[in-house]
Design a protein around this motif. Structure first.
Motif, PDB file in Angstrom:
ATOM      1  N   GLN A  68       0.832  -1.206   0.000  1.00  0.00           N
ATOM      2  CA  GLN A  68       0.000   0.000   0.000  1.00  0.00           C
ATOM      3  C   GLN A  68       0.870   1.261   0.000  1.00  0.00           C
ATOM      4  O   GLN A  68       2.023   1.221   0.394  1.00  0.00           O
ATOM      5  CB  GLN A  68      -0.962  -0.017   1.193  1.00  0.00           C
ATOM      6  N   GLY A  69       0.293   2.365  -0.450  1.00  0.00           N
ATOM      7  CA  GLY A  69       1.058   3.605  -0.598  1.00  0.00           C
ATOM      8  C   GLY A  69       1.551   4.145   0.731  1.00  0.00           C
ATOM      9  O   GLY A  69       0.802   4.205   1.694  1.00  0.00           O
ATOM     10  N   ALA A  70       2.832   4.526   0.792  1.00  0.00           N
ATOM     11  CA  ALA A  70       3.405   5.026   2.035  1.00  0.00           C
ATOM     12  C   ALA A  70       3.984   6.431   1.878  1.00  0.00           C
ATOM     13  O   ALA A  70       3.890   7.245   2.794  1.00  0.00           O
ATOM     14  CB  ALA A  70       4.489   4.073   2.521  1.00  0.00           C
ATOM     15  N   VAL A  71       4.584   6.720   0.727  1.00  0.00           N
ATOM     16  CA  VAL A  71       5.295   7.991   0.528  1.00  0.00           C
ATOM     17  C   VAL A  71       4.994   8.512  -0.875  1.00  0.00           C
ATOM     18  O   VAL A  71       4.881   7.741  -1.828  1.00  0.00           O
ATOM     19  CB  VAL A  71       6.823   7.768   0.732  1.00  0.00           C
ATOM     20  N   LYS A  72       4.875   9.845  -1.015  1.00  0.00           N
ATOM     21  CA  LYS A  72       4.634  10.432  -2.334  1.00  0.00           C
ATOM     22  C   LYS A  72       5.922  10.485  -3.158  1.00  0.00           C
ATOM     23  O   LYS A  72       7.007  10.680  -2.602  1.00  0.00           O
ATOM     24  CB  LYS A  72       4.088  11.859  -2.187  1.00  0.00           C
ATOM     25  N   VAL A  73       5.760  10.358  -4.469  1.00  0.00           N
ATOM     26  CA  VAL A  73       6.904  10.378  -5.394  1.00  0.00           C
ATOM     27  C   VAL A  73       7.702  11.684  -5.234  1.00  0.00           C
ATOM     28  O   VAL A  73       8.935  11.670  -5.261  1.00  0.00           O
ATOM     29  CB  VAL A  73       6.413  10.190  -6.842  1.00  0.00           C
ATOM     30  N   ALA A  74       7.011  12.813  -5.021  1.00  0.00           N
ATOM     31  CA  ALA A  74       7.712  14.102  -4.870  1.00  0.00           C
ATOM     32  C   ALA A  74       8.661  14.060  -3.676  1.00  0.00           C
ATOM     33  O   ALA A  74       9.787  14.577  -3.743  1.00  0.00           O
ATOM     34  CB  ALA A  74       6.708  15.229  -4.707  1.00  0.00           C
ATOM     35  N   ARG A  75       8.233  13.430  -2.580  1.00  0.00           N
ATOM     36  CA  ARG A  75       9.109  13.337  -1.409  1.00  0.00           C
ATOM     37  C   ARG A  75      10.295  12.423  -1.695  1.00  0.00           C
ATOM     38  O   ARG A  75      11.432  12.718  -1.318  1.00  0.00           O
ATOM     39  CB  ARG A  75       8.328  12.815  -0.195  1.00  0.00           C
ATOM     40  N   LEU A  76      10.012  11.335  -2.399  1.00  0.00           N
ATOM     41  CA  LEU A  76      11.077  10.410  -2.791  1.00  0.00           C
ATOM     42  C   LEU A  76      12.147  11.160  -3.598  1.00  0.00           C
ATOM     43  O   LEU A  76      13.344  11.063  -3.322  1.00  0.00           O
ATOM     44  CB  LEU A  76      10.448   9.297  -3.623  1.00  0.00           C
ATOM     45  N   LEU A  77      11.691  11.970  -4.578  1.00  0.00           N
ATOM     46  CA  LEU A  77      12.624  12.666  -5.470  1.00  0.00           C
ATOM     47  C   LEU A  77      13.398  13.782  -4.764  1.00  0.00           C
ATOM     48  O   LEU A  77      14.406  14.248  -5.281  1.00  0.00           O
ATOM     49  CB  LEU A  77      11.887  13.217  -6.696  1.00  0.00           C
ATOM     50  N   SER A  78      12.935  14.185  -3.573  1.00  0.00           N
ATOM     51  CA  SER A  78      13.710  15.185  -2.830  1.00  0.00           C
ATOM     52  C   SER A  78      14.952  14.535  -2.203  1.00  0.00           C
ATOM     53  O   SER A  78      15.840  15.212  -1.708  1.00  0.00           O
ATOM     54  CB  SER A  78      12.857  15.860  -1.755  1.00  0.00           C
ATOM     55  N   VAL A 124      11.559   2.886 -12.239  1.00  0.00           N
ATOM     56  CA  VAL A 124      12.943   3.261 -12.557  1.00  0.00           C
ATOM     57  C   VAL A 124      13.039   4.770 -12.360  1.00  0.00           C
ATOM     58  O   VAL A 124      12.240   5.518 -12.942  1.00  0.00           O
ATOM     59  CB  VAL A 124      13.325   2.953 -14.020  1.00  0.00           C
ATOM     60  N   ILE A 125      13.979   5.220 -11.553  1.00  0.00           N
ATOM     61  CA  ILE A 125      14.223   6.657 -11.395  1.00  0.00           C
ATOM     62  C   ILE A 125      15.576   6.948 -12.031  1.00  0.00           C
ATOM     63  O   ILE A 125      16.591   6.391 -11.620  1.00  0.00           O
ATOM     64  CB  ILE A 125      14.224   7.078  -9.919  1.00  0.00           C
ATOM     65  N   LEU A 126      15.555   7.788 -13.059  1.00  0.00           N
ATOM     66  CA  LEU A 126      16.790   8.085 -13.784  1.00  0.00           C
ATOM     67  C   LEU A 126      16.824   9.577 -14.106  1.00  0.00           C
ATOM     68  O   LEU A 126      15.827  10.129 -14.583  1.00  0.00           O
ATOM     69  CB  LEU A 126      16.827   7.244 -15.070  1.00  0.00           C
ATOM     70  N   ASP A 127      17.967  10.224 -13.822  1.00  0.00           N
ATOM     71  CA  ASP A 127      18.148  11.659 -14.056  1.00  0.00           C
ATOM     72  C   ASP A 127      17.020  12.478 -13.424  1.00  0.00           C
ATOM     73  O   ASP A 127      16.542  13.453 -14.018  1.00  0.00           O
ATOM     74  CB  ASP A 127      18.246  11.940 -15.562  1.00  0.00           C
ATOM     75  N   GLY A 128      16.568  12.056 -12.258  1.00  0.00           N
ATOM     76  CA  GLY A 128      15.588  12.829 -11.504  1.00  0.00           C
ATOM     77  C   GLY A 128      14.140  12.654 -11.930  1.00  0.00           C
ATOM     78  O   GLY A 128      13.260  13.342 -11.424  1.00  0.00           O
ATOM     79  N   VAL A 129      13.885  11.736 -12.864  1.00  0.00           N
ATOM     80  CA  VAL A 129      12.505  11.494 -13.307  1.00  0.00           C
ATOM     81  C   VAL A 129      12.092  10.085 -12.886  1.00  0.00           C
ATOM     82  O   VAL A 129      12.868   9.138 -13.031  1.00  0.00           O
ATOM     83  CB  VAL A 129      12.374  11.634 -14.845  1.00  0.00           C
ATOM     84  N   CYS A 130      10.864   9.975 -12.357  1.00  0.00           N
ATOM     85  CA  CYS A 130      10.344   8.669 -11.950  1.00  0.00           C
ATOM     86  C   CYS A 130       9.493   8.088 -13.081  1.00  0.00           C
ATOM     87  O   CYS A 130       8.545   8.725 -13.532  1.00  0.00           O
ATOM     88  CB  CYS A 130       9.520   8.831 -10.679  1.00  0.00           C
ATOM     89  N   TYR A 131       9.850   6.874 -13.533  1.00  0.00           N
ATOM     90  CA  TYR A 131       9.125   6.196 -14.618  1.00  0.00           C
ATOM     91  C   TYR A 131       8.479   4.927 -14.095  1.00  0.00           C
ATOM     92  O   TYR A 131       9.029   4.249 -13.220  1.00  0.00           O
ATOM     93  CB  TYR A 131      10.077   5.790 -15.747  1.00  0.00           C
TER      94      TYR A 131
END
Ligand SMILES: [Zn+2]
Length: 259
Positions: free
Chosen positions: A42-52, A69-76
């Motif tokens: 289940q969802g625990a953390v937002k992608v924006a927080r992850l990318l910080s 896959v997170i590459l060059d700061g973009v989440c795919y």
């Protein structure tokens, strides 16, 4: 700190790192591999927080719906139908590992004939069995076999979920592997050993890597001596029994079944 649900340490260290121009090699992880093995997706953390916390990493989505896959700061997100899409910052995710990638070492290989040769090449670059490593592998993949998880009902264990995965075979694809290596002692919260996700340069193909053959390969990497694990605050995580050793189920779910 309240807005981003971030620690004071993180804000101060990020500011110092930017100010001094010194990269932070800290691994930030959401949830644990043991929780995944027990079917907590289940969802625990937002992608924006992850990318910080970084620009390079891998993970999964709610109900194991695809590979991250997170590459060059973009989440795919690589979906089980084979499509790749960008993930918006407000999406919640159940599990991911991310760092700010900055190669401390790098090596060129004219050819790698299989996954084992990639593993051997990365092993040569590692100085220790006891810290974490990130590896970025760029090249032309004459062959790459990936798998993508299919969404499963809540509570399905990782081993059972992996038996319904979708496999793909791509040829002559330029792309990048996002890789992490974790020490054996980290088995209850990480995936021990190597873990690679693929993303093609045109951002149209990807998945969890099972096998490969590649030419003109550059392997870059860095060691990571610090780790921050963010444990979910969800009811299911707080109440789950995570005492079982997840290593056998993890090995079964993450490796190529033909090898
Ligand atoms: Zn994976």
């Amino acid at each position: 700190m309240q807005t981003d649900k971030t620690s004071c340490d993180h804000i101060v260290s990020t500011a110092l790192s930017q100010c001094l121009g010194k990269p932070l090699h800290t691994l930030f992880q959401v949830s644990t591999s043991a929780a995944l093995v027990e079917g907590l997706y289940q969802g625990a953390v937002k992608v924006a927080r992850l990318l910080s916390h970084g620009d390079f990493g891998l993970g999964t989505f709610i109900d194991l719906d695809g590979e991250m896959v997170i590459l060059d700061g973009v989440c795919y997100k690589v979906s089980f139908d084979g499509t790749v899409s960008r993930v918006e910052g407000d999406r919640l995710i159940p599990y991911a590992v991310i760092t700010r990638f900055n190669a401390e070492f790098s090596e060129h290989h004219p050819k790698l004939t299989n996954f084992s040769e990639l593993v051997a090449a990365c092993d040569q670059l590692r100085e220790s069995e006891n810290v974490f490593y990130a590896f970025r592998v760029d090249g032309t993949f004459s062959l790459i076999k990936t798998r993508v998880m299919k969404p499963v009902p809540e509570g399905t264990g990782l081993k059972a979920a992996a038996s319904a995965q979708q496999e793909f075979l791509f040829q002559q694809r330029e792309g990048t592997l996002v890789g992490l290596w974790s020490p054996g002692f980290a088995g209850s919260f990480s995936v021990p050993g190597y873990h690679f996700h693929f993303l093609s340069t045109d951002r149209k193909r990807g998945g969890h890597v099972l096998e490969l053959r590649a030419d003109d390969v550059t392997i870059g990497g860095c060691a990571m001596h610090e780790m921050h694990v963010s444990l979910p605050e969800t009811e299911e995580f707080l109440k789950a029994d995570l005492s079982r050793d997840p290593n056998n189920d993890l090995a079964n779910a993450e490796r190529n079944h033909e090898r």
